[in-house]
Design an enzyme around this catalytic site. Structure first.
Site, short mmCIF file in Angstrom:
data_model
loop_
_atom_site.label_atom_id
_atom_site.label_comp_id
_atom_site.label_asym_id
_atom_site.label_seq_id
_atom_site.Cartn_x
_atom_site.Cartn_y
_atom_site.Cartn_z
N ARG A 233 -59.29 41.31 -14.71
CA ARG A 233 -60.45 41.85 -14.02
C ARG A 233 -61.26 42.65 -15.03
O ARG A 233 -60.69 43.28 -15.93
CB ARG A 233 -60.02 42.82 -12.90
CG ARG A 233 -59.53 42.14 -11.64
CD ARG A 233 -60.70 41.56 -10.82
NE ARG A 233 -60.25 41.01 -9.57
CZ ARG A 233 -59.93 39.72 -9.37
NH1 ARG A 233 -59.99 38.86 -10.37
NH2 ARG A 233 -59.56 39.30 -8.17
N GLU A 262 -69.98 41.75 -12.89
CA GLU A 262 -70.31 40.31 -12.82
C GLU A 262 -71.44 40.05 -11.83
O GLU A 262 -71.47 40.70 -10.78
CB GLU A 262 -69.06 39.52 -12.40
CG GLU A 262 -67.97 39.63 -13.45
CD GLU A 262 -66.66 38.96 -13.02
OE1 GLU A 262 -66.64 38.30 -11.97
OE2 GLU A 262 -65.67 39.11 -13.74
N HIS A 280 -66.13 33.80 -15.33
CA HIS A 280 -65.03 33.97 -14.37
C HIS A 280 -64.59 32.61 -13.80
O HIS A 280 -64.71 32.37 -12.59
CB HIS A 280 -65.45 34.92 -13.23
CG HIS A 280 -64.26 35.50 -12.51
ND1 HIS A 280 -64.28 36.75 -11.93
CD2 HIS A 280 -63.02 35.00 -12.26
CE1 HIS A 280 -63.11 37.00 -11.36
NE2 HIS A 280 -62.34 35.94 -11.55
P1 NAP Z 1 -48.84 39.18 -10.20
O1 NAP Z 1 -47.83 38.09 -10.15
O2 NAP Z 1 -48.82 40.23 -9.15
O3 NAP Z 1 -48.72 39.84 -11.64
C1 NAP Z 1 -49.32 41.03 -11.98
C2 NAP Z 1 -48.44 41.69 -13.03
O4 NAP Z 1 -49.14 42.84 -13.49
C3 NAP Z 1 -47.08 42.14 -12.49
O5 NAP Z 1 -46.06 41.69 -13.33
C4 NAP Z 1 -47.17 43.64 -12.47
O6 NAP Z 1 -45.96 44.29 -12.81
C5 NAP Z 1 -48.18 43.90 -13.57
N1 NAP Z 1 -48.82 45.19 -13.41
C6 NAP Z 1 -49.06 45.88 -12.29
N2 NAP Z 1 -49.60 47.07 -12.58
C7 NAP Z 1 -49.67 47.14 -13.93
C8 NAP Z 1 -50.08 48.14 -14.84
N3 NAP Z 1 -50.53 49.31 -14.41
N4 NAP Z 1 -49.99 47.86 -16.15
C9 NAP Z 1 -49.53 46.69 -16.60
N5 NAP Z 1 -49.10 45.70 -15.79
C10 NAP Z 1 -49.19 45.93 -14.47
O7 NAP Z 1 -50.32 38.59 -10.18
P2 NAP Z 1 -50.83 37.24 -10.84
O8 NAP Z 1 -50.79 36.15 -9.83
O9 NAP Z 1 -50.16 37.05 -12.14
O10 NAP Z 1 -52.37 37.64 -11.07
C11 NAP Z 1 -52.69 38.68 -11.96
C12 NAP Z 1 -54.17 39.01 -11.89
O11 NAP Z 1 -54.93 38.00 -12.52
C13 NAP Z 1 -54.77 39.07 -10.48
O12 NAP Z 1 -54.50 40.28 -9.83
C14 NAP Z 1 -56.23 38.86 -10.74
O13 NAP Z 1 -56.89 40.08 -10.92
C15 NAP Z 1 -56.26 38.08 -12.06
N6 NAP Z 1 -56.77 36.73 -11.84
C16 NAP Z 1 -57.87 36.32 -12.53
C17 NAP Z 1 -58.38 35.05 -12.35
C18 NAP Z 1 -59.58 34.56 -13.11
O14 NAP Z 1 -60.23 33.64 -12.65
N7 NAP Z 1 -59.89 35.12 -14.25
C19 NAP Z 1 -57.77 34.19 -11.45
C20 NAP Z 1 -56.63 34.63 -10.78
C21 NAP Z 1 -56.14 35.89 -10.98
P3 NAP Z 1 -44.67 44.27 -11.86
O15 NAP Z 1 -44.17 42.85 -11.89
O16 NAP Z 1 -43.71 45.21 -12.50
O17 NAP Z 1 -45.13 44.69 -10.51
#
Ligand code: NAP
Length: 316
Positions: A233, A262, A280
């Protein structure tokens, strides 16, 4: 039976809009001239919200809809949805995890490789006729043997790590807590990890806990030969600090799919020869967007059929 009324906060892809239209009475929030009055006019009838990770759902909206039963969001990130407000109201929130992981991780890996090999600059070089006029392009940088630091080793972060394994890099990571069974080196301190990394990949969620997790200190630690890749993000990165770091040569390169405001992108990043800028598009393939849309529809259908939801985010 009367169709339930659903508020669609922002435009969704046409096929998904059609499927929603077939099943529900739709109210299109973005077409309301006066948002407050428009919302008040339909408030009593609305039983569901269909939204996206970008448009979200505010506390004001959640509380204005007295008969709201479910929020179904297109996207995995829920930082734009006021989850505490929904939970307070007893409203389940669903998102679209897993189905987008592969394409988003691919986008991160693609950006990392493209940044290391100046891929976009090379394309421009040919198109501008510089190969003919100036000869060969300057050399670029190999990823082999380098260290990639991933912030957030969740579904997407772990998939990025897994995919990077074949490129001969060392993966290290930072998150809120170590994970049992993960063999990559864990850093409790982001600055320390950035200092040891050649590439810093941001893959954590947005929201308060990660706001500007990549700040001027982290960029300074990443250093002039370092590259920042952000797939998470815009809020996770201090964009002004990136602009300043790029201008001063504090960091070398940046590949960014997400931005603070954005679709506005700072002119300094657009003007730089050392940035790769994407609008994005991490999950933006036909296949993934269709799967995300299906999950939005499935969660609404499950709810109105009185069945357990497929991907509920908040515990009620
Ligand atoms: P996820 O499985 O929930 O993974 C998020 C990870 O971030 C988890 O391992 C979590 O740790 C960690 N985290 C939480 N708080 C943190 C902090 N303060 N510092 C460092 N790490 C932290 O989510 P995901 O499916 O991988 O998606 C991740 C993010 O990608 C989404 O939330 C979204 O914002 C972004 N995204 C972007 C796009 C794009 O088009 N660019 C598309 C999809 C998603 P724990 O495991 O210990 O809880």
């Amino acid at each position: 039976m009367r169709k339930p009324a659903v508020l669609v906060v922002g435009q969704l892809p046409p096929k998904i809009m059609q499927a929603l239209e077939d099943a529900y009475v739709l109210h299109r929030y973005w077409t309301f001239e006066d948002k407050k009055k428009g919302l008040a006019a339909v408030a009593d009838s609305i039983r569901g919200i269909a939204t996206t990770g970008h448009y979200g759902a505010s506390r004001e909206m959640i509380f204005a809809l007295r008969n709201l039963e479910i929020i179904s969001s297109f996207g995995v990130g829920t930082d734009a949805i006021d989850i505490p407000a929904a939970t307070e109201r007893g409203v389940p929130v669903t998102n679209t995890p897993d189905v987008l992981t592969d394409d988003v991780a691919n986008t991160a890996v693609m950006m990392l490789l493209a940044v290391s090999r100046d891929l976009v600059q090379a394309d421009r070089y040919v198109r501008a006729g510089k190969w003919v006029s100036d000869g060969n392009m300057p050399l670029t940088r190999a990823v082999r043997g380098k260290t990639v630091g991933i912030i957030g080793l969740g579904r997407i972060g772990a998939d990025i790590a897994r995919k990077l394994d074949v490129f001969g890099v060392t993966v290290v990571w930072h998150g809120p807590r170590p994970k049992p069974g993960v063999s990559y080196r864990y850093y409790e301190d982001v600055v320390q990890m950035a200092a040891d990394a050649d590439y810093l990949v941001v893959a954590c969620p947005g929201g308060e806990s990660t706001h500007h997790i990549v700040n001027a200190d982290v960029l300074k630690a990443l250093g002039p030969e370092g590259s920042l890749i952000n797939i998470s993000r815009g809020s996770c990165v201090d964009e002004d600090a990136v602009v300043a770091a790029m201008a001063a040569g504090t960091i070398g390169w940046a590949g960014l799919d997400v931005f603070a405001n954005e679709p506005q992108v700072p002119a300094a990043l657009i003007d730089s020869e050392r940035t790769l800028l994407l609008p994005h598009v991490g999950s933006a393939t036909e296949e993934t967007r269709a799967a995300m849309g299906n999950l939005v529809i499935e969660n609404l259908a499950l709810h109105f059929a009185g069945k357990p939801l497929a991907t509920q985010v908040n515990a009620l």
